[in-house]
Each structure stands twice: as structure tokens, then as C-alpha cells.
Design a protein around this motif. Structure first.
Motif, mmCIF file in Angstrom:
data_model
loop_
_atom_site.group_PDB
_atom_site.id
_atom_site.type_symbol
_atom_site.label_atom_id
_atom_site.label_comp_id
_atom_site.label_asym_id
_atom_site.label_seq_id
_atom_site.Cartn_x
_atom_site.Cartn_y
_atom_site.Cartn_z
ATOM 1 N N GLU A 108 0.824 -1.213 0.000
ATOM 2 C CA GLU A 108 0.000 0.000 0.000
ATOM 3 C C GLU A 108 0.855 1.260 0.000
ATOM 4 N N LYS A 109 2.159 1.083 0.043
ATOM 5 C CA LYS A 109 3.075 2.230 0.094
ATOM 6 C C LYS A 109 4.101 2.139 -1.036
ATOM 7 N N SER A 110 4.701 3.286 -1.357
ATOM 8 C CA SER A 110 5.732 3.301 -2.402
ATOM 9 C C SER A 110 6.925 4.122 -1.931
ATOM 10 N N ALA A 111 8.007 3.997 -2.666
ATOM 11 C CA ALA A 111 9.216 4.782 -2.385
ATOM 12 C C ALA A 111 9.816 5.221 -3.715
ATOM 13 N N LEU A 112 10.533 6.343 -3.681
ATOM 14 C CA LEU A 112 11.237 6.797 -4.879
ATOM 15 C C LEU A 112 12.626 6.185 -4.889
ATOM 16 N N ASN A 218 -10.398 -4.375 -4.413
ATOM 17 C CA ASN A 218 -10.541 -3.346 -3.390
ATOM 18 C C ASN A 218 -10.570 -3.956 -1.994
ATOM 19 N N TRP A 219 -11.264 -5.094 -1.880
ATOM 20 C CA TRP A 219 -11.416 -5.723 -0.573
ATOM 21 C C TRP A 219 -10.187 -6.520 -0.156
ATOM 22 N N PHE A 220 -9.603 -7.217 -1.113
ATOM 23 C CA PHE A 220 -8.626 -8.224 -0.727
ATOM 24 C C PHE A 220 -7.190 -7.966 -1.178
ATOM 25 N N ALA A 221 -6.989 -7.197 -2.249
ATOM 26 C CA ALA A 221 -5.621 -7.025 -2.759
ATOM 27 C C ALA A 221 -5.036 -5.733 -2.220
ATOM 28 N N LYS A 222 -3.954 -5.840 -1.506
ATOM 29 C CA LYS A 222 -3.293 -4.645 -0.991
ATOM 30 C C LYS A 222 -2.662 -3.898 -2.156
ATOM 31 N N GLY A 223 -2.810 -2.576 -2.156
ATOM 32 C CA GLY A 223 -2.240 -1.788 -3.248
ATOM 33 C C GLY A 223 -3.190 -1.605 -4.411
ATOM 34 N N VAL A 224 -4.447 -2.017 -4.247
ATOM 35 C CA VAL A 224 -5.474 -1.752 -5.259
ATOM 36 C C VAL A 224 -6.658 -1.112 -4.547
ATOM 37 N N SER A 225 -7.014 0.105 -4.958
ATOM 38 C CA SER A 225 -8.134 0.785 -4.310
ATOM 39 C C SER A 225 -8.952 1.536 -5.351
ATOM 40 N N THR A 226 -10.262 1.540 -5.129
ATOM 41 C CA THR A 226 -11.136 2.351 -5.994
ATOM 42 C C THR A 226 -11.666 3.565 -5.217
#
Lengths: 266, 116
Positions: A108-112, A218-226
Motif C-alpha cells: 500500500e506504500k511506495s518509495a522513490l 478493493n477488498w482483498f488485494a493490498k495496493g489496489v483501491s477504488t
């Protein structure tokens, strides 16, 4: 039996959504080290031959057949012609690549991260690169945006694979690239202005994935959101960036580089 | 029976979601092996080398703007306007060295040990 079928269906849907994973840093290589190094070097040489000081680069990290319609690549970043100091103190000329990578241990997070072409293409599905060379003036502004740290100022670490480019609730690699491009064009790191102009001038790529599948993601996969979308799901793609730059006369060329040959991106 | 299936399905879904990211979870460990793989591949070819990039500085823009001060100046300044410009037709030099991100701490320690 009915429940068993449901179970299989659910698995199939989740796997197909998760294959459209984009911004993770590559780990395992499908090709030999020599093949990846040779391909990466040929991409560098192609861009250098065009005199590109900065260009938009993309890779295909998943089988193309698994991508939603309209998507040709899975990860996008900005390559900048640089003087690179090596670990032995020598200096060499080549491209450094400015990426937003999804965190491996926290999707759910990113880095440069800055890396180099062989790192960028390590673990790709195909030895195939997307190359968008902006106009010379925009190249210069992109470099200024990066050297002045605008790419870092614009980074939102909240990651979604299908982030909405019209707001800054989430970011993925391609939206981050678009943000840096607009920061360069408007010479600003004011996110409000960047998003207002994105909404006014940029046409995103609709995501043709079923509502059911998106809901599962949206419910189950981390890093995917609507959550950041309204009724229509649309996101930034490498190709939509190319079309945007072309529409406003800010593109020199957009090509797909494969097997030593180039073809037009669109 | 139905409830058991539902719980089983949810459990497997959760596992699947995690499993799909498991591959990239090894990225930090793999950086060292990437460097080693490249080094051993290049040892078979006489001309090519592999090296870690420590820092990259854009090669452009001789100085008037503050933001450009971190770049290395080698590009052209238009004599008439005094502005920076890019020679769009000039091919750029690219090193034959394969440059990769620096080694992981573990790999760097192994390399240092070999020197002793």
C-alpha cells in the motif's frame, strides 16, 4: 460442487487482477544477465542516438495478454542522461532512471528510487521497452524538475495500482511520472495546480476491468483501491502520457523498442 | 457446510493476495545476486564490465538557474539568447560499462571480506 466452482472463479479473478501489477521493483530475471544487460544497453544507445537528455521509459513486467485493454506496459519512469560516479571512483556517461516503486513488504506504500537500465529491465516479461522522447525544451524542464527535487516534493507514498490521476489520494508509478511532467511544464510543485491542469488537459486510460473484479481487488488485494474514483475507473498509462504530450506539441517521438527495431507506440 | 466453504474461500483469498506479492518481497536480497549474476556474465566477455553506480548527476544545463546548479555543465548555451538549449540532433556518448545499483549491505560485506 457449487461452492467449489465459486472458489475456482474467485481464484481466477484475483489472479487475473493481480497479474496487472505494475510498479514493483523487479526481483527475478526471466532472461540471462547477459541478455538483460545487452538489451538495457541497446535501449540506452537508442535514446542516446536520438540525443535524448531525458525521456519517459516503460517496461513490460507481466504477460501482455493479461493487461487490461489499452495498457501496453506495466511500469513507467523518467530516464535522465547523467554523469554517473562508479564505486571505483571513475565517472561514466549513461542514463539514470527516476522511479516510484511499490514497496515489496508493504504494497500500500511506495518509495522513490534511482536505478539504472539493467536494474529497470531486470525480471521483465519481454525484452521490450516503451520510449517517449519529449520535445527538447520539455527535456530540459524535466531535468530541472528532478534536480530541484520536485519529483520528491510531489511523491505521495499511498499506492494504488489504478490511482486516479485527477486527485492525489493515491499514486502509482505512471501517475507520479505524469505529475513530474506537469511540474516541469508548469514549473511548479503546487499539487493543486498540477491536478487542476491534469483534469483540464489530460485524457486518462479507462480501466476495462469488471466491477466485480475491482470490488474483489478493493477488498482483498493490498495496493489496489477504488476509493479515489467516482463512477468511472480511469488511470494514467504510458500510452496516455504519450498522447498527452503529442496533443500539445511536446513530444519528439513515441516508440516501442524490441529486437533492435522500433515501431510507433500509437 | 456452506459456512465452512465460505471461511475456507476467504482464507485462501487472503493467502492468494499475500502470495501474489511474495515474489517481489525478495527484492532486497536479490540486489546482491543481481550484481553477482551480472559480474559473472561479464567475466566471460573481455570488453564489458559491470560496476555499481554511486551517484548520478544529470548532464545538462550550465548554470544560471538555482535548480540547475546540481547538474554537470556540458550542454550548450545559445549565444544569442543566453538560454540553455538542447542540440536535438547530437548523439550522446554511452559507456559500455553495465551500471547497476550499489550492492546490498550483505553483499558489500562479503566483497570486503574477500579483500582481507
Amino acid at each position: 460442487m457449487r461452492y467449489f466452482k465459486s472458489l475456482i472463479l474467485t481464484f481466477a479473478l484475483l489472479f487475473s487482477l493481480n497479474t496487472f501489477a505494475g510498479s514493483q521493483q523487479n526481483s527475478e530475471s526471466k532472461f540471462s544477465a547477459e541478455e538483460v544487460a545487452s538489451f538495457a544497453k541497446s535501449v540506452e544507445k537508442y535514446a542516446a542516438k536520438q540525443g535524448a537528455r531525458a525521456f519517459i521509459i516503460a517496461r513490460l513486467g507481466q504477460p501482455e495478454k493479461d493487461l487490461p485493454r489499452g495498457f501496453q506496459f506495466t511500469h513507467t519512469a523518467i530516464a535522465v542522461y547523467s554523469q554517473i560516479t562508479l564505486d571505483n571512483g571513475n565517472k561514466a556517461k549513461g542514463y539514470a532512471i527516476y522511479n516510484l516503486y511499490q514497496n515489496a513488504d508493504n504494497p500500500e506504500k511506495s518509495a522513490l528510487m534511482t536505478d539504472y537500465p539493467v536494474d529497470f529491465f531486470w525480471g521483465v516479461e519481454s525484452l521490450k521497452a516503451g520510449i517517449i522522447i519529449p520535445s527538447p525544451d520539455l527535456q530540459l524542464r524535466l531535468i530541472e524538475a528532478i534536480t530541484s527535487g520536485k519529483n520528491q516534493a510531489l511523491h505521495n507514498p499511498n499506492y494504488s495500482l489504478i490511482s486516479n490521476p485527477f486527485n492525489n489520494q493515491f499514486q502509482n508509478c505512471t501517475e507520479h511520472t505524469l505529475n513530474v511532467i506537469n511540474a516541469a511544464i508548469y514549473e511548479t510543485d503546487d499539487m493543486t495546480r498540477i491536478k487542476a491542469n491534469t483534469e483540464a488537459y489530460f485524457t486518462p486510460q479507462p480501466v476495462k476491468v469488471s466491477r466485480f473484479k475491482l470490488a474483489l481487488g478493493n477488498w482483498f488485494a493490498k495496493g489496489v483501491s477504488t476509493e479515489d474514483h467516482e463512477s468511472k475507473i480511469q488511470t494514467t498509462s504510458f500510452t496516455s502520457i504519450g498522447r498527452y504530450l503529442k496533443e500539445f506539441g511536446l513530444m519528439k517521438e513515441a516508440v516501442v523498442y524490441e529486437d533492435g527495431e522500433v515501431s510507433k507506440l500509437f | 457446510m456452506k459456512r465452512i466453504f465460505q471461511l475456507f474461500t476467504l482464507g485462501l483469498i487472503a493467502l492468494t493476495s499475500f502470495a501474489s506479492y511474495a515474489e517481489s518481497a525478495s527484492e532486497h536480497a536479490s540486489k546482491g545476486s543481481r550484481h553477482s549474476a551480472l559480474a559473472s556474465a561479464h567475466s566471460t566477455t573481455a570488453s564489458a564490465q559491470v560496476a555499481s553506480g554511486v551517484v548520478a548527476v544529470p548532464l545538462l544545463v550550465v548554470g544560471s538557474t538555482a535548480s540547475a546548479s546540481q547538474a554537470v555543465g556540458e550542454s550548450l548555451i545559445d549565444a544569442a539568447s543566453g538560454k540553455h538549449k538542447i542540440d536535438k540532433h547530437k548523439p550522446l556518448e554511452i559507456t559500455e560499462i553495465t551500471i547497476t545499483v550499489d550492492r546490498s549491505p550483505a553483499d558489500q560485506m562479503k566483497k570486503s571480506d574477500k579483500k582481507d
